[in-house]
Write a protein that holds these residues in place. Structure first.
Motif, PDB file in Angstrom:
ATOM      1  N   ASP A  97      10.250  73.947   9.845  1.00 42.04           N
ATOM      2  CA  ASP A  97      10.882  74.475   8.636  1.00 42.04           C
ATOM      3  C   ASP A  97      12.181  75.194   8.967  1.00 42.04           C
ATOM      4  O   ASP A  97      12.598  76.105   8.251  1.00 42.04           O
ATOM      5  CB  ASP A  97       9.926  75.437   7.921  1.00 42.04           C
ATOM      6  N   ALA A  98      12.806  74.776  10.063  1.00 42.18           N
ATOM      7  CA  ALA A  98      14.030  75.456  10.490  1.00 42.18           C
ATOM      8  C   ALA A  98      15.071  75.428   9.374  1.00 42.18           C
ATOM      9  O   ALA A  98      15.275  74.407   8.723  1.00 42.18           O
ATOM     10  CB  ALA A  98      14.595  74.780  11.735  1.00 42.18           C
ATOM     11  N   ILE A  99      15.707  76.552   9.154  1.00 45.06           N
ATOM     12  CA  ILE A  99      16.793  76.606   8.182  1.00 45.06           C
ATOM     13  C   ILE A  99      17.971  75.810   8.724  1.00 45.06           C
ATOM     14  O   ILE A  99      18.600  75.024   8.030  1.00 45.06           O
ATOM     15  CB  ILE A  99      17.220  78.075   7.922  1.00 45.06           C
ATOM     16  N   SER A 100      18.255  75.993  10.009  1.00 43.22           N
ATOM     17  CA  SER A 100      19.335  75.234  10.635  1.00 43.22           C
ATOM     18  C   SER A 100      18.732  74.057  11.385  1.00 43.22           C
ATOM     19  O   SER A 100      18.377  74.161  12.566  1.00 43.22           O
ATOM     20  CB  SER A 100      20.127  76.124  11.593  1.00 43.22           C
ATOM     21  N   ARG A 101      18.602  72.966  10.657  1.00 44.70           N
ATOM     22  CA  ARG A 101      17.958  71.800  11.260  1.00 44.70           C
ATOM     23  C   ARG A 101      18.757  71.244  12.433  1.00 44.70           C
ATOM     24  O   ARG A 101      18.175  70.784  13.427  1.00 44.70           O
ATOM     25  CB  ARG A 101      17.749  70.727  10.186  1.00 44.70           C
ATOM     26  N   MET A 102      20.085  71.273  12.349  1.00 44.19           N
ATOM     27  CA  MET A 102      20.885  70.738  13.453  1.00 44.19           C
ATOM     28  C   MET A 102      20.740  71.605  14.708  1.00 44.19           C
ATOM     29  O   MET A 102      20.860  71.104  15.824  1.00 44.19           O
ATOM     30  CB  MET A 102      22.353  70.625  13.042  1.00 44.19           C
ATOM     31  N   SER A 103      20.468  72.908  14.540  1.00 37.79           N
ATOM     32  CA  SER A 103      20.228  73.754  15.715  1.00 37.79           C
ATOM     33  C   SER A 103      18.914  73.390  16.387  1.00 37.79           C
ATOM     34  O   SER A 103      18.802  73.444  17.613  1.00 37.79           O
ATOM     35  CB  SER A 103      20.212  75.235  15.308  1.00 37.79           C
ATOM     36  N   ALA A 104      17.916  73.001  15.577  1.00 35.17           N
ATOM     37  CA  ALA A 104      16.675  72.521  16.179  1.00 35.17           C
ATOM     38  C   ALA A 104      16.954  71.251  16.976  1.00 35.17           C
ATOM     39  O   ALA A 104      16.400  71.044  18.068  1.00 35.17           O
ATOM     40  CB  ALA A 104      15.630  72.260  15.091  1.00 35.17           C
ATOM     41  N   GLY A 105      17.836  70.409  16.434  1.00 38.95           N
ATOM     42  CA  GLY A 105      18.230  69.214  17.187  1.00 38.95           C
ATOM     43  C   GLY A 105      18.878  69.566  18.516  1.00 38.95           C
ATOM     44  O   GLY A 105      18.615  68.935  19.543  1.00 38.95           O
ATOM     45  N   ASP A 106      19.731  70.596  18.503  1.00 44.78           N
ATOM     46  CA  ASP A 106      20.348  71.053  19.764  1.00 44.78           C
ATOM     47  C   ASP A 106      19.261  71.398  20.787  1.00 44.78           C
ATOM     48  O   ASP A 106      19.389  71.124  21.979  1.00 44.78           O
ATOM     49  CB  ASP A 106      21.198  72.312  19.533  1.00 44.78           C
ATOM     50  N   LYS A 107      18.200  72.015  20.278  1.00 43.04           N
ATOM     51  CA  LYS A 107      17.135  72.514  21.168  1.00 43.04           C
ATOM     52  C   LYS A 107      16.340  71.373  21.813  1.00 43.04           C
ATOM     53  O   LYS A 107      16.006  71.436  22.997  1.00 43.04           O
ATOM     54  CB  LYS A 107      16.205  73.406  20.339  1.00 43.04           C
ATOM     55  N   TYR A 108      16.045  70.325  21.030  1.00 37.15           N
ATOM     56  CA  TYR A 108      15.130  69.290  21.523  1.00 37.15           C
ATOM     57  C   TYR A 108      15.812  67.997  21.984  1.00 37.15           C
ATOM     58  O   TYR A 108      15.173  67.164  22.612  1.00 37.15           O
ATOM     59  CB  TYR A 108      14.098  68.942  20.441  1.00 37.15           C
ATOM     60  N   LEU A 109      17.071  67.805  21.624  1.00 40.77           N
ATOM     61  CA  LEU A 109      17.699  66.505  21.920  1.00 40.77           C
ATOM     62  C   LEU A 109      18.905  66.613  22.854  1.00 40.77           C
ATOM     63  O   LEU A 109      19.531  65.591  23.148  1.00 40.77           O
ATOM     64  CB  LEU A 109      18.114  65.811  20.610  1.00 40.77           C
ATOM     65  N   ASP A 110      19.251  67.817  23.300  1.00 40.10           N
ATOM     66  CA  ASP A 110      20.387  67.938  24.219  1.00 40.10           C
ATOM     67  C   ASP A 110      19.967  68.177  25.669  1.00 40.10           C
ATOM     68  O   ASP A 110      20.740  67.911  26.590  1.00 40.10           O
ATOM     69  CB  ASP A 110      21.329  69.070  23.777  1.00 40.10           C
ATOM     70  N   ASN A 111      18.761  68.686  25.869  1.00 43.52           N
ATOM     71  CA  ASN A 111      18.300  68.974  27.226  1.00 43.52           C
ATOM     72  C   ASN A 111      16.927  68.365  27.450  1.00 43.52           C
ATOM     73  O   ASN A 111      15.994  68.633  26.692  1.00 43.52           O
ATOM     74  CB  ASN A 111      18.214  70.490  27.467  1.00 43.52           C
ATOM     75  N   GLY A 112      16.834  67.548  28.499  1.00 50.61           N
ATOM     76  CA  GLY A 112      15.570  66.893  28.803  1.00 50.61           C
ATOM     77  C   GLY A 112      15.802  65.777  29.798  1.00 50.61           C
ATOM     78  O   GLY A 112      16.810  65.773  30.518  1.00 50.61           O
ATOM     79  N   LYS A 113      14.862  64.828  29.812  1.00 46.97           N
ATOM     80  CA  LYS A 113      14.973  63.720  30.768  1.00 46.97           C
ATOM     81  C   LYS A 113      14.913  62.379  30.044  1.00 46.97           C
ATOM     82  O   LYS A 113      14.128  62.190  29.117  1.00 46.97           O
ATOM     83  CB  LYS A 113      13.838  63.792  31.803  1.00 46.97           C
ATOM     84  N   LEU A 114      15.762  61.459  30.510  1.00 44.50           N
ATOM     85  CA  LEU A 114      15.804  60.100  29.987  1.00 44.50           C
ATOM     86  C   LEU A 114      15.169  59.171  31.026  1.00 44.50           C
ATOM     87  O   LEU A 114      15.420  59.313  32.225  1.00 44.50           O
ATOM     88  CB  LEU A 114      17.263  59.697  29.727  1.00 44.50           C
ATOM     89  N   TYR A 115      14.340  58.241  30.539  1.00 48.57           N
ATOM     90  CA  TYR A 115      13.655  57.297  31.424  1.00 48.57           C
ATOM     91  C   TYR A 115      13.867  55.869  30.923  1.00 48.57           C
ATOM     92  O   TYR A 115      14.069  55.643  29.734  1.00 48.57           O
ATOM     93  CB  TYR A 115      12.144  57.555  31.428  1.00 48.57           C
ATOM     94  N   ALA A 116      13.750  54.911  31.843  1.00 49.08           N
ATOM     95  CA  ALA A 116      13.690  53.493  31.466  1.00 49.08           C
ATOM     96  C   ALA A 116      12.370  52.928  31.981  1.00 49.08           C
ATOM     97  O   ALA A 116      11.808  53.422  32.968  1.00 49.08           O
ATOM     98  CB  ALA A 116      14.872  52.727  32.055  1.00 49.08           C
TER      99      ALA A 116
END
Ligand code: FEO
Ligand code: CA
Ligand code: CA
Ligand code: CA
Length: 747
Positions: free
Chosen positions: A420-439
């Motif tokens: 229910d984040a008010i700033s939905r794009m900030s939640a995106g920053d949190k979960y989609l900018d830092n992590g690991k990519l796999y193939a």
């Protein structure tokens, strides 16, 4: 301005630039998958069938729903899943749905999105496409709206549709149905034509409401908006600010313009819309001596791996429409003298090819390219169910012959408060900018592994083909990183979906006309996960390789889905029902079930049904494209099969694969067949499962531009022949399907 003629009609969904030497299967033999028990079969009695435009009348059916599959969500006592009569294959210029269902056209190319925009005339004279529905509707998501104008998870009669507008119908340069006389097919292209074509690409958000039993768009809603191939979008993730994204438009590499060739979609647990950029490279041109202009540096390796050799022409010739920067950007040749690219568009193509995140509820929030999820020909972004305290996991496919399947695992663990984040794009920053990519690498023993694409992986960091500078370089050149890691070359990964019942992940592999027993050049040998090589005849023409495609599925070994091991099998092999059951129709598809070239694939959250759709050119002598509904079992419910081939030198080639349990009649049924020349794509639903939204993309796309003044020669006149809108030029459109008894769709 140079003048040149375009090449003959090209299938831009058919790009093929994987020149890596990756093996197509793993030679390691390990533990066999344990194969679980079979699902119970059943019988179904069908009665007489009667066609009608826009619907199909048929007798009811009853089926044994004595369901022993623990994966299927419970149904209400009065309903039975797949309790409809399958729709027969059809070549009619109509949308056909089962008896007891109604399909209504809701939202077509050109429909107005703001006050003061004229109704669509559909004769090539319309303008103002920045305020109209775009073309080639593709992936689509539902976002509920409450009476308070705030996001609502429970609203079933008011919502926003976020719709991808992938492309536009063209024979050569011109998108001919958009222009009064069909438009200009030589260079230079007129700016007025190009401006229209740029504007019908991108995405739209449109408010829809239900009144009584009827749905309509709210053409003057303040929620409505468009993003086009010219809209400003932020760069987010590791590539933000990276030298590979420096352009004249954005010398600090933080912005680009446009989202392009938007294909599949995703819906994040925090309520944003994700759109995948697919065949974007075809829109750019490169001069014939650009390799030397670039000093043959490593950017040339990257450009080749992403389908742009020097001298490549562009799909629409947009670069030719004038000196203005918004046209010049489509020529990605190195023309400036700067060292960093800040005086030309040599790096412009590095700004396309991402998963883009958009806040559908708030047009004022700038969309962001989530570069951490890799740059390739993106299809959908399928989220694994978010669990408190565990990473966010997203599955993705790269649709070109021999390309890869990918997975994203966030560094941050899911906090349900972010739903229910008010700033939905900030939640995106949190979960989609830092992590690991796999193939993904698929082994012939039915297991597989996720290969990390980062400089922490020694085979990536030591790549001789392409020396990666940093993680931004890895993300921007994800294909080259996956080559180095040793991922498995697949039969064109289209959409993926996560089964809400058990977390297994389904991947539509649409087809691969380049599989061969004796591959040469850019052809591929069969392997365990892409095992079929056969010939399918169409109107006397042999179609080689795997022209019908298959649907593969994966069961993660880790409970969270974030681990690097999995098991897999092939859920269904596409085939025509009368094809040989031992070599082609391995899933024993019947006439009510057979299909070719699966593409869209979405699981219903309401019913648990797996809906998949076709974008086919192989079986279209017999049927238009279609949508099927399925109640799948699980990885390992079928058996191992050996396919025996003979190579040209006479030696034997045996390919072992794992085939899911062939579907019984009540486990897979054709639900819809579309009009002539279309692809069926896009699926979303109201939360109660009582309305589904589906897209009819490019009806009549095989019409010749020379016939623009002869409507009787249009290969389709849908949806005007469905009673929708002015003019008879065919239009891509969203339809809504409801059940006449008010029940859930697919029951
Ligand atoms: Fe846009 Fe690969 O389909
Ligand atoms: Ca055939
Ligand atoms: Ca597709
Ligand atoms: Ca496709």
């Amino acid at each position: 301005m140079k003048t040149k003629t375009n090449t003959p009609k090209v299938d831009f969904n058919d790009e093929d630039s994987n020149t890596s030497n990756n093996p197509t299967f793993d030679s390691v033999l390990q533990t066999r998958l344990s194969r679980r028990g079979m699902l119970k079969g059943g019988t179904l009695t069908l009665g007489s069938v009667l066609f009608g435009v826009g619907g199909l009348a048929a007798c009811g059916s009853s089926s044994d729903d004595d369901d022993d599959s623990p994966e299927t969500p419970p149904t209400s006592p009065s309903e039975t899943l797949l309790d409809f009569t399958a729709v027969p294959k059809s070549l009619a210029d109509a949308v056909i749905v089962p008896s007891g269902y109604t399909a209504q056209v809701l939202y077509a190319l050109g429909d107005p999105l703001s006050a003061g925009v004229l109704a669509y005339r559909n004769d090539g004279t319309d303008i103002d496409f920045e305020n109209r529905a775009g073309d080639h509707h593709d992936g689509m998501e539902w976002f509920g709206l409450g009476a308070d104008n705030r996001p609502s998870a429970s609203s079933t009669d008011r919502g926003l549709l976020a719709v991808n507008h992938e492309a536009t119908t063209n024979e050569s340069f011109s998108s001919f149905f958009l222009h009064q006389d069909g438009g200009t097919n030589t260079l230079p292209r007129p700016a007025a034509e190009v401006d229209k074509e740029v504007a019908i690409h991108g995405i739209s958000v449109v408010e829809i409401q239900k009144t009584g039993n009827s749905w309509a768009t709210m053409s003057e809603s303040s929620f409505n908006f468009r993003l086009t191939a010219l809209s400003e979008i932020e760069i987010a993730g590791p590539a933000r600010g990276n030298p590979l994204l420096v352009t004249k438009y954005s010398p600090d590499a933080t912005r680009t313009r446009g989202t392009l060739n938007n294909c599949g979609t995703g819906k994040s647990p925090w309520g944003t819309f994700l759109t995948g950029e697919e065949n974007w490279y075809g829109y750019f041109t490169r001069d014939s001596a650009d390799d030397a202009a670039r000093g043959n540096d490593k950017s040339v390796t990257s450009l080749l791996r992403y389908g742009r050799s020097q001298g490549a022409g562009s799909r629409h010739g947009w670069e030719s429409a004038g000196a203005d920067d918004r046209y010049a950007r489509w020529n990605i040749s190195q023309s400036g003298t700067s060292a960093d690219g800040s005086d030309d568009y040599r790096n412009e193509m590095n700004g396309q090819g991402y998963i883009v995140e958009i806040d559908p509820y708030d047009r004022s929030r700038k969309a962001k390219k989530r570069t951490a999820l890799g740059r390739f020909a993106h299809e959908s972004a399928a989220f694994r169910k978010a669990v408190a305290g565990q990473p966010i996991v997203v599955y993705m496919g790269d649709d070109a012959r021999g390309e890869y399947i990918y997975k994203w695992v966030s560094a941050a663990n899911w906090d349900p408060a972010d739903a229910d984040a008010i700033s939905r794009m900030s939640a995106g920053d949190k979960y989609l900018d830092n992590g690991k990519l796999y193939a993904a690498k698929f082994s012939e023993d039915g297991t597989g592994s996720w290969l990390e694409l980062s400089l922490q992986n020694p085979v990536v960091s030591s790549s001789a083909t392409y020396p990666f500078a940093d993680q931004a370089d890895v993300a921007i050149n994800a294909r080259l990183a996956a080559d180095a890691a040793g991922a498995t070359k697949m039969d064109r990964p289209e959409w993926c979906g996560v089964n809400p019942a058990n977390g297994e992940v389904y991947f539509a592999l649409t087809n691969n006309t380049s599989r061969r027993i004796d591959p040469t050049g850019s052809q591929y040998a069969p392997d365990a996960a892409n095992p079929r090589v056969y010939t399918d005849m169409k109107n006397g023409t042999a179609q080689m390789g795997n022209p019908n495609g298959h649907i593969l599925r994966v069961r993660e070994s880790s409970a969270t889905g974030s681990g690097d091991q999995f098991d897999w099998d092939v859920y269904l092999f596409g085939a025509q029902a009368d094809a040989d059951a031992g070599t082609i129709n391995l899933s024993n598809l019947t006439d009510d079930q057979d299909f070719s070239s699966p593409d869209g694939l979405v699981f219903s959250e309401a019913t648990g049904l797996c809906w998949f759709q076709t974008d086919d050119g192989a079986y279209t002598d017999v049927t238009n494209c279609m949508m099927l509904a399925a109640r799948p079992g699980q990885v390992g419910d079928g058996e191992k099969k050996s396919l025996n081939y003979t190579k040209a030198d006479g030696s034997a080639l045996t390919v072992d694969t794992y085939v899911g349990q062939p579907p019984a009649a009540e486990q897979l049924k054709r639900f819809l067949v579309g009009p002539v020349g279309c692809e069926i794509t896009g699926f979303c639903e109201t939360p109660d499962g009582k309305a589904i939204f589906v897209n009819i993309q490019h009806p009549g796309e095989n019409t010749s531009q020379a016939d623009i003044a002869n409507p009787s020669k249009y290969t389709s006149q849908w949806p005007s022949n469905f009673g929708y809108g002015a003019g008879v030029r065919p239009r891509s459109a969203t339809i809504v399907i409801t059940k006449d008894d008010g029940g859930r769709i697919g029951t």
